[in-house]
Design an enzyme around this catalytic site. Structure first.
Site, mmCIF file in Angstrom:
data_model
loop_
_atom_site.group_PDB
_atom_site.id
_atom_site.type_symbol
_atom_site.label_atom_id
_atom_site.label_comp_id
_atom_site.label_asym_id
_atom_site.label_seq_id
_atom_site.Cartn_x
_atom_site.Cartn_y
_atom_site.Cartn_z
ATOM 1 N N HIS A 216 0.817 -1.212 0.000
ATOM 2 C CA HIS A 216 0.000 0.000 0.000
ATOM 3 C C HIS A 216 0.848 1.259 0.000
ATOM 4 C CE1 HIS A 216 -4.245 -1.480 0.805
ATOM 5 N NE2 HIS A 216 -3.522 -2.577 0.650
ATOM 6 N N SER A 220 0.355 -1.089 -6.290
ATOM 7 C CA SER A 220 0.363 -2.369 -6.993
ATOM 8 C C SER A 220 0.952 -2.231 -8.390
ATOM 9 C CB SER A 220 -1.064 -2.921 -7.105
ATOM 10 O OG SER A 220 -1.617 -3.159 -5.834
ATOM 11 N N LYS A 244 -14.224 -9.235 -7.590
ATOM 12 C CA LYS A 244 -13.440 -10.110 -8.466
ATOM 13 C C LYS A 244 -12.649 -11.131 -7.654
ATOM 14 C CE LYS A 244 -10.557 -9.809 -12.610
ATOM 15 N NZ LYS A 244 -9.930 -8.892 -13.580
ATOM 16 N N ASP A 245 -12.066 -10.687 -6.535
ATOM 17 C CA ASP A 245 -11.323 -11.611 -5.670
ATOM 18 C C ASP A 245 -12.247 -12.653 -5.054
ATOM 19 O OD1 ASP A 245 -8.967 -10.366 -6.205
ATOM 20 O OD2 ASP A 245 -8.821 -9.294 -4.302
ATOM 21 N N GLU A 288 6.790 -33.659 0.734
ATOM 22 C CA GLU A 288 5.574 -33.202 0.071
ATOM 23 C C GLU A 288 5.913 -32.593 -1.283
ATOM 24 O OE1 GLU A 288 2.720 -33.916 0.836
ATOM 25 O OE2 GLU A 288 2.246 -33.756 2.960
#
Length: 715
Positions: A216, A220, A244-245, A288
């Site tokens: 922030h 972005s 959208k997220d 893993e």
């Protein structure tokens, strides 16, 4: 101190709180009015998805910790207690176990997006470094969680990985002793790992807070890699990107739900369902899937390297000269002169200097940790002024080769370190390091980028999530690669009523299978994790369960006089063990310990198919195959040699329901029963999965409609 600009809220309660603690003004500024580029594609969803997965992991982990016992003698049993006896414990454990895999999927895609669009470049270097710190903390947390069930795979993984630190010169053995808390992996090790596994997610949460804070501050990045030129290039974060997220999260959770409720053990090795035995090493220790590329890099260094000490001095001097020349004026000239001086100095020492031997073990450890450490240096290794790979065709080509090499490394890590896999791993490791240390600096100086658009508003990009598909379909392959690698024989698939998304157990087959176990298998094999009361799931009445339990005696006590005594078994008691202790079982079976059958269907690759194939696979040895006394030939056993005599034969068990008393029917029924014993909540899991899937599907459809409506004025 508290005189910052505040937002006016209509809700009186919110307004009253905000006047005294402006948290709502902060949220409005940072998550509602915060300007974001208007051209984000769906790859930008994965930051929010990873945050949700972190919260899910913390919440489920806290509840699981309430029932887990961090003791070497009880850890394995406590995990199965969670799975069998805690209300919805099986769901919490599967959500947590598979949540780790999907957390890494989200983070890997998030990291790929950062590399593809240059989100690590100025002014976002610190943002990227904090992301790498999160990744390192995730790896440490996941490794420690991997060991907590104290299974064969987890316990031996703890032994192997902690032993790597012994390669550290001078302090290696002290580091290993500190990690172990003693002279071997034991109870102190488990306690240390449990404590750290519980604490580290909160540290990750704190670093995520710093990560978002840095985001922030710097703003972005976007698919074009150019900064917004004005309000026409940005949108407020809410409602555009929250919608959208949320839609992207719903789609991601649909995949997560499918794996959790229908394929919960797809990432789990069979040895995870066998209790840790420090005296018996698994044939193949496999981490893993999200560790496999780094595990392959560790194994790629297979030889010692003898380096003259003079060459080491030359490398140090050349590195210092490079750094000095890079950060000063007249770089090229100073660099050349300093390299010449360093070379002369090194050559003068070369003829009589001792040798420094870099052992393969230490070299592998350095390579493994270095492969992650290079990510921290990425902002300074790639100094090209253009961020997005969309306008850098050569960088895009080499980056996709890097992705392919990493996936190949993951597959190589799941294979035994022999033959072609060693060479392939070394080749991909060389490209991995070459990409960072050679290709990126070369491209930074030589690549000519395509013309950039003048502003975000001048270009419309639509994102694709290609890498997500690649990882989603490749990880099951990677997860199963280690299992197939040491299975010598092919197991034929059978028809079972419990197969498929809506499959259920056949209660008649379960009761017949219990009859076979009771009359044949129970003479040698225990089922310590199954209680007589669980037989009610097979259709037995409470009175029948009490009667079955009363047929057996168990040791109890001490009584009021301090003496142990025998009593009839009760429904709450586990199935009676045929031997008083492990040593007695080994002695009675010529040195071999009959495995507990509670988790046998999970502890063998192929599950019910394997058990059925083993029971029906006895036969005469082929011509030229000599067997020792006490050995038998079996079609599906690894090496085709087994010490257990054929346990079943025609007509040896009577069925009350008139079913055929044949070897095939016996094997099929007992395989069915052992599958239920290993996964008693399978039907509830599938039924719950259907409800959760339908809810998320409807939610995703609704959110897609909301997102389309919200974005209508933008598109």
């Amino acid at each position: 101190m508290g005189s910052g600009e505040r937002v006016t809220f209509k809700n009186p309660v919110v307004s009253w709180i905000d006047e005294r603690l402006p948290v709502f003004s902060l949220m409005h500024k940072e998550y509602r009015a915060f300007p974001t580029p208007k051209n984000f594609n769906y790859l930008w969803n994965f930051g929010a998805i990873a945050s949700v997965m972190l919260i899910l992991m913390i919440v489920t982990g806290i509840v699981l910790a309430m029932h887990y016992t961090p003791h070497a003698d009880m850890a394995f049993g406590s995990v199965e207690h969670i799975m069998r006896d805690v209300n919805w414990g099986w769901m919490l454990r599967y959500l947590h176990m598979n949540g780790a895999a999907f957390f890494f999927v989200a983070v890997y895609i998030h990291m790929f997006r950062g590399m593809y669009y240059g989100s690590y470049k100025k002014p976002r270097e610190l943002l990227w470094i904090l992301g790498v710190v999160i990744f390192l903390l995730m790896m440490a947390t996941a490794f420690m969680g991997y060991t907590l069930p104290w299974s064969q795979m987890g316990g031996w993984a703890a032994t192997v990985i902690t032993n790597l630190f012994s390669a550290v010169p001078i302090f290696g053995d002290d580091i290993v002793s500190l990690l172990w808390g003693g002279f071997s992996v034991d109870n102190p090790t488990l306690n240390r790992f449990f404590s750290l596994h519980y604490v580290l997610p909160f540290v990750i949460f704190a670093v995520v807070f710093l990560h978002v804070w840095a985001l922030h501050v710097s703003g972005s990045n976007n698919p074009l890699g150019i900064e917004p030129k004005g309000p026409q290039d940005t949108l407020p974060f809410h409602p555009y990107y929250t919608m959208k997220d949320t839609f992207g999260l719903a789609v991601f959770l649909l995949l997560y739900v499918v794996v959790t409720f229908w394929f919960p053990n797809i990432f789990a090795h069979p040895d995870h369902f066998v209790e840790y035995n420090p005296l018996q090493t698994p044939p193949h220790i496999v981490p893993e899937w999200y560790f496999l590329p780094f595990y392959a890099i560790l194994r790629a260094i297979t030889f010692d390297i003898a380096i003259p000490f003079g060459n080491v001095l030359f490398l140090i001097a050349a590195l210092g000269a490079t750094l000095y020349a890079y950060f000063s004026a007249g770089r090229v000239r100073k660099f050349l002169w300093l390299c010449i001086v360093a070379d002369i100095f090194a050559l003068a020492l070369l003829s009589f200097s001792p040798h420094f031997v870099l052992e393969a073990k230490l070299g592998g450890v350095i390579a493994m940790f270095g492969s992650v450490g290079l990510l921290v240096l990425l902002p300074w290794l790639d100094t090209h002024p253009v961020r997005s790979a969309r306008f850098r065709p050569r960088y895009r080509f080499f980056l996709w080769l890097f992705v392919i090499a990493t996936i190949v490394l993951g597959y190589v890590g799941a294979q035994l370190p022999e033959g072609i896999w060693v060479k392939l791993g070394q080749l991909c490791t060389a490209y991995y390091f070459g990409f960072f240390l050679v290709i990126l600096p070369w491209l930074s100086r030589t690549e000519k980028a395509l013309p950039l658009p003048k502003s975000i508003s001048d270009a419309v990009l639509k994102g694709v999530v290609v890498l997500f598909a690649v990882i989603s379909f490749s990880t099951p392959v990677l997860a199963e690669g280690g299992e197939h690698s040491h299975e010598a024989q092919h197991v034929e698939s059978q028809e079972w009523s419990f197969r498929g998304p809506f499959g259920t157990y056949d209660r008649e087959a379960l009761r017949r299978g219990y009859t076979v176990y009771q009359n044949v298998c129970s003479a040698c094999h225990s089922m310590n994790l199954v209680s007589y009361r669980n037989l009610s799931d097979l259709g037995y009445s409470p009175e029948q369960v009490k009667a079955i339990a009363a047929e057996y005696s168990v040791m109890d006590g001490p009584d009021d006089e301090g003496e142990m005594f025998e009593r009839p078994a009760l429904p709450r008691d586990p199935f009676t063990n045929p031997y008083p202790n492990r040593k007695a079982a080994i002695y009675a079976n010529n040195g071999s310990y009959p495995p507990d059958m509670s988790l046998l269907a999970k502890a063998r690759h192929g599950g019910a198919d394997y058990i059925y194939g083993l029971l029906t696979g006895y036969g005469d040895a082929p011509h030229g195959k000599d067997l020792m006394q006490g050995q038998y030939w079996n079609a599906v056993m690894t090496g085709n040699v087994i010490a257990m005599a054929p346990p079943l034969s025609e007509g040896m068990v009577s069925y009350e329901d008139g079913s055929p008393e044949t070897l095939d029917q016996y094997a099929r029924d007992v395989s069915h029963f052992l599958t239920w014993a290993a996964e008693p909540h399978m039907e509830a899991r599938k039924y719950t999965g259907v409800k959760v899937f339908i809810f998320l599907l409807v939610f995703a459809i609704v959110m897609y409609g909301v997102k389309k409506k919200t974005w209508a004025d933008v598109h």
